[in-house]
Design a protein around this motif. Structure first.
Motif, short mmCIF file in Angstrom:
data_model
loop_
_atom_site.label_atom_id
_atom_site.label_comp_id
_atom_site.label_asym_id
_atom_site.label_seq_id
_atom_site.Cartn_x
_atom_site.Cartn_y
_atom_site.Cartn_z
N GLU A 212 0.83 -1.20 0.00
CA GLU A 212 0.00 0.00 0.00
C GLU A 212 0.87 1.26 0.00
O GLU A 212 0.54 2.25 -0.67
N GLY A 213 1.97 1.20 0.74
CA GLY A 213 2.87 2.35 0.75
C GLY A 213 3.50 2.61 -0.61
O GLY A 213 3.66 3.76 -1.04
N ALA A 214 3.84 1.52 -1.33
CA ALA A 214 4.41 1.67 -2.67
C ALA A 214 3.40 2.29 -3.63
O ALA A 214 3.74 3.16 -4.46
N CYS A 215 2.14 1.87 -3.52
CA CYS A 215 1.11 2.43 -4.39
C CYS A 215 0.87 3.91 -4.07
O CYS A 215 0.68 4.73 -4.97
N ASP A 216 0.88 4.25 -2.77
CA ASP A 216 0.67 5.65 -2.40
C ASP A 216 1.79 6.54 -2.90
O ASP A 216 1.57 7.74 -3.18
N GLU A 217 2.99 5.99 -3.02
CA GLU A 217 4.14 6.76 -3.49
C GLU A 217 4.21 6.83 -5.01
O GLU A 217 5.12 7.44 -5.57
N GLY A 218 3.23 6.23 -5.70
CA GLY A 218 3.19 6.30 -7.17
C GLY A 218 4.21 5.42 -7.86
O GLY A 218 4.83 5.83 -8.85
N ILE A 219 4.36 4.20 -7.37
CA ILE A 219 5.37 3.32 -7.94
C ILE A 219 5.06 2.95 -9.39
O ILE A 219 5.96 2.79 -10.21
N LEU A 220 3.77 2.83 -9.73
CA LEU A 220 3.41 2.45 -11.10
C LEU A 220 3.71 3.58 -12.09
O LEU A 220 4.14 3.33 -13.22
N ASN A 221 3.46 4.82 -11.69
CA ASN A 221 3.79 5.94 -12.57
C ASN A 221 5.30 6.03 -12.78
O ASN A 221 5.77 6.31 -13.89
N MET A 222 6.05 5.78 -11.73
CA MET A 222 7.50 5.78 -11.85
C MET A 222 7.97 4.67 -12.79
O MET A 222 8.85 4.87 -13.64
N ALA A 223 7.34 3.48 -12.66
CA ALA A 223 7.70 2.36 -13.52
C ALA A 223 7.36 2.66 -14.98
O ALA A 223 8.10 2.28 -15.90
N SER A 224 6.26 3.37 -15.21
CA SER A 224 5.86 3.72 -16.57
C SER A 224 6.87 4.66 -17.22
O SER A 224 7.28 4.46 -18.38
N GLU A 225 7.30 5.67 -16.51
CA GLU A 225 8.25 6.63 -17.06
C GLU A 225 9.59 5.98 -17.37
O GLU A 225 10.18 6.22 -18.44
N ARG A 226 10.07 5.16 -16.47
CA ARG A 226 11.37 4.52 -16.69
C ARG A 226 11.30 3.44 -17.77
O ARG A 226 12.28 3.20 -18.48
N ALA A 227 10.15 2.79 -17.90
CA ALA A 227 10.01 1.79 -18.96
C ALA A 227 10.10 2.43 -20.34
O ALA A 227 10.70 1.88 -21.27
N GLU A 228 9.51 3.61 -20.49
CA GLU A 228 9.57 4.32 -21.77
C GLU A 228 11.01 4.63 -22.15
O GLU A 228 11.44 4.41 -23.29
N VAL A 229 11.79 5.10 -21.19
CA VAL A 229 13.19 5.44 -21.46
C VAL A 229 14.00 4.18 -21.77
O VAL A 229 14.81 4.15 -22.72
N THR A 230 13.77 3.10 -21.02
CA THR A 230 14.54 1.87 -21.20
C THR A 230 14.26 1.24 -22.56
O THR A 230 15.19 0.82 -23.26
N ILE A 231 13.00 1.16 -22.95
CA ILE A 231 12.66 0.54 -24.24
C ILE A 231 13.16 1.40 -25.39
O ILE A 231 13.60 0.89 -26.43
N ARG A 232 13.14 2.69 -25.23
CA ARG A 232 13.65 3.57 -26.28
C ARG A 232 15.15 3.32 -26.50
O ARG A 232 15.63 3.25 -27.63
N GLN A 233 15.91 3.17 -25.41
CA GLN A 233 17.33 2.87 -25.53
C GLN A 233 17.55 1.50 -26.16
O GLN A 233 18.51 1.30 -26.90
#
Length: 254
Positions: A212-233
């Motif tokens: 619950e703490g990870a969800c409150d901290e926006g872990i999925l949004n963070m994962a989405s942003e980093r996934a875009e950068v990683t796949i682009r590379q």
């Protein structure tokens, strides 16, 4: 008055035929081979002269042209870009792009009752260290998620990749760092001895709080942003100047 020419005897005819035979001399094999050799030599001199002149005039370009003339054209291979992208991306399997660590303090208790009265209470205080990993399951990527548009005119070819929605891939407790901080059975140890059961209950509650703490901290949004950068590379070596990576929005964090 018609006069018949004198008739030659058989011996005279035979001598005449012998003279004709001696005058006819067929070409000897050595002479034929000599003529053939001279012809080949002349052809070689012509080819050599043309080659030498070409080298003198154009240098390496002439040799490249000669090599291209006698080299068969290789077959044209075609690659399905969508399949190539899917295979390359799926090779990463689950892509972890965000990790959340948290400490949770969980108190638990168990009461001993007689009738409606509590005569003893056991308390256990558990300190848990946990970790949550979030990212994208790339095995769910299909060719439907890949869009390839060939460039028209001066426009460069375009590649658009739509990734699946990020999700929590794993959550666990670090048992080596977690511990029972306090355990008490109360006055005169009247509380029930339920240490293993209370510890298991505390671990389950701690893991729930960490997620619950990870969800409150926006872990999925963070994962989405980093996934875009990683796949682009990961896809940049394919050579697309116009590369777009999209991530499907998560439906919820659970």
């Amino acid at each position: 008055m018609f006069t018949r020419p004198p008739r030659l005897s058989k011996r005279s005819r035979s001598r005449k035929s012998d003279r004709k035979t001696r005058n006819f001399r067929p070409l000897q094999p050595l002479r034929i081979w000599s003529l053939f050799s001279m012809t080949l030599l002349g052809a070689g001199l012509v080819v050599g002269s043309v080659t030498a002149y070409g080298l003198w005039r154009t240098g390496d370009q002439f040799m490249d042209g000669v090599q291209l003339m006698f080299t068969p054209k290789p077959p044209e291979d075609k690659v399905d870009t969508r399949t190539l992208v899917v295979n390359q991306v799926q090779g990463a399997s689950e892509l972890t792009t965000a990790i959340f660590s948290m400490e949770a303090v969980v108190p638990t208790e168990s009461n001993r009752t007689v009738g409606n009265y509590v005569i003893g209470q056991t308390n256990l205080l558990y300190v848990a260290h946990g970790e949550v990993r979030a990212g994208i399951d790339l095995s769910a990527l299909t060719e439907e998620n890949i869009e390839v548009v060939d460039g028209a005119g001066e426009l460069p070819p375009r590649l658009t990749v739509t990734l699946p929605a990020p999700k929590i891939l794993d959550s666990k407790l670090d048992v080596s760092r977690s511990k029972v901080y306090d355990y008490s059975r109360g006055f005169l140890n009247l509380g029930p001895d339920r240490a293993p059961e209370l510890q298991t209950l505390a671990q389950q509650e701690a893991l729930k709080r960490i997620r619950e703490g990870a969800c409150d901290e926006g872990i999925l949004n963070m994962a989405s942003e980093r996934a875009e950068v990683t796949i682009r590379q990961l896809l940049n070596p394919l050579g697309y100047d116009d590369l777009t990576v999209k991530v499907t929005a998560p439906e919820g964090c659970s």
